[in-house]
Design a protein around this motif. Structure first.
Motif, PDB file in Angstrom:
ATOM      1  N   UNK A 149       1.254  -1.605   0.204  1.00 45.81           N
ATOM      2  CA  UNK A 149      -0.410  -0.284   0.038  1.00 45.81           C
ATOM      3  C   UNK A 149       0.441   1.533  -0.054  1.00 45.81           C
ATOM      4  N   UNK A 150       2.212   1.042   0.599  1.00 41.91           N
ATOM      5  CA  UNK A 150       2.570   2.176   0.886  1.00 41.91           C
ATOM      6  C   UNK A 150       3.203   3.317  -0.849  1.00 41.91           C
ATOM      7  N   UNK A 151       2.961   1.961  -1.914  1.00 47.88           N
ATOM      8  CA  UNK A 151       3.834   2.205  -2.712  1.00 47.88           C
ATOM      9  C   UNK A 151       2.861   2.135  -3.826  1.00 47.88           C
ATOM     10  N   UNK A 152       1.440   1.403  -3.653  1.00 49.39           N
ATOM     11  CA  UNK A 152       0.368   1.385  -4.501  1.00 49.39           C
ATOM     12  C   UNK A 152      -0.787   1.461  -4.246  1.00 49.39           C
ATOM     13  N   UNK A 153      -1.490   2.752  -4.708  1.00 44.70           N
ATOM     14  CA  UNK A 153      -2.463   3.007  -3.866  1.00 44.70           C
ATOM     15  C   UNK A 153      -4.149   2.345  -4.838  1.00 44.70           C
ATOM     16  N   UNK A 154      -3.192   1.178  -5.833  1.00 48.46           N
ATOM     17  CA  UNK A 154      -4.239  -0.016  -6.033  1.00 48.46           C
ATOM     18  C   UNK A 154      -3.786  -1.572  -5.532  1.00 48.46           C
ATOM     19  N   UNK A 155      -4.578  -2.146  -5.657  1.00 49.36           N
ATOM     20  CA  UNK A 155      -3.465  -3.644  -5.618  1.00 49.36           C
ATOM     21  C   UNK A 155      -5.320  -4.320  -5.664  1.00 49.36           C
ATOM     22  N   UNK A 156      -5.252  -5.453  -6.263  1.00 46.03           N
ATOM     23  CA  UNK A 156      -5.429  -6.462  -6.500  1.00 46.03           C
ATOM     24  C   UNK A 156      -5.768  -7.776  -5.757  1.00 46.03           C
ATOM     25  N   UNK A 157      -6.774  -8.685  -5.007  1.00 47.95           N
ATOM     26  CA  UNK A 157      -6.482  -9.078  -4.647  1.00 47.95           C
ATOM     27  C   UNK A 157      -7.287 -10.518  -5.297  1.00 47.95           C
ATOM     28  N   UNK A 158      -6.412 -11.814  -5.392  1.00 47.14           N
ATOM     29  CA  UNK A 158      -6.097 -13.123  -5.931  1.00 47.14           C
ATOM     30  C   UNK A 158      -7.652 -13.760  -5.693  1.00 47.14           C
ATOM     31  N   UNK A 159      -8.158 -13.755  -6.814  1.00 47.23           N
ATOM     32  CA  UNK A 159      -9.443 -14.514  -6.563  1.00 47.23           C
ATOM     33  C   UNK A 159     -10.986 -13.655  -6.203  1.00 47.23           C
ATOM     34  N   UNK A 160     -10.307 -11.861  -5.926  1.00 47.86           N
ATOM     35  CA  UNK A 160     -11.016 -11.768  -4.661  1.00 47.86           C
ATOM     36  C   UNK A 160     -11.892 -10.374  -5.018  1.00 47.86           C
ATOM     37  N   UNK A 161     -10.828  -9.117  -5.397  1.00 48.07           N
ATOM     38  CA  UNK A 161     -11.465  -7.859  -5.743  1.00 48.07           C
ATOM     39  C   UNK A 161     -10.373  -6.971  -5.786  1.00 48.07           C
TER      40      UNK A 161
END
Length: 208
Positions: A149-161
């Motif tokens: 999170x410190x380096x990315x404003x968005x993340x994608x959770x595997x098999x989740x969203x």
């Protein structure tokens, strides 16, 4: 009208819009905003299209419930983003169809799941790392999100969203909707020869 009242109403308007447009289903998805004295979050087991401003969960900075209904069970995802991103004023997490579909693909780059298809995706989302799969509610998921999170404003959770933070509620909403649209384009283009933005074009956009 107080800032908190405006925030409550804004969350409910966004929830209704997201639900009406089919960007999340059932009671999935959650929204939060940072307050001067804590956070507002959508409640657990409530559809985003049926939110009541008065019943949103109000949490202290340490996550303790101060007022309203019990918060989303995924509140730890929101807190991880806020704790690592001092500029974050809102977080949106959806189980949007195309983003979830991409999160299930076996051939994505975990460091950056979606290619630079459009300029607006680069400007609003940037890079999108994949968080490894954890069962729902696993506290290790929060640790995995916090690492990125410190380096990315968005993340994608595997098999989740996706989970997206923004400097405002509208910014977070715009980014997660751009992410969903880019995921849809990615699936439509899969298997076709595609002209992605070049590294030089991406760098130019990041400098804007």
């Amino acid at each position: 009208m107080s800032a908190e009242t405006r925030a409550r109403e804004a969350i409910c308007r966004l929830g209704a819009s997201i639900f009406a447009r089919g960007l999340t289903f059932g009671s999935s998805g959650n929204i939060s905003m940072r307050l001067a004295d804590g956070y507002l979050m959508t409640p657990t087991n409530v559809a985003l299209g049926e939110l009541d401003p008065a019943r949103l969960a109000k949490l202290a900075p340490d996550g303790m419930l101060l007022a309203g209904d019990a918060p989303t069970k995924e509140s730890f995802l929101h807190r991880a983003m806020y704790e690592e991103r001092g500029t974050a004023e809102a977080v949106v997490h959806l189980h949007s169809t195309h983003s979830v579909a991409v999160s299930c693909l076996a051939d994505v780059d975990p460091a950056n799941v979606l290619p630079p298809i459009t300029a607006y995706y680069v400007m609003r989302v940037g890079t999108l790392p994949l968080v490894p799969y954890f069962r729902p509610g696993d506290p290790k998921l929060a640790d995995a999100v916090r690492e990125l999170a410190g380096r990315h404003q968005a993340v994608l959770l595997a098999n989740h969203g996706p989970v997206v933070a923004g400097t405002s509620l509208s910014a977070a909403a715009a980014a997660i909707e751009e992410l969903e649209e880019t995921a849809r384009l990615h699936l439509l283009l899969h298997g076709h020869r595609t002209r992605f933005l070049t590294e030089a074009q991406v760098e130019e956009l990041r400098s804007l």
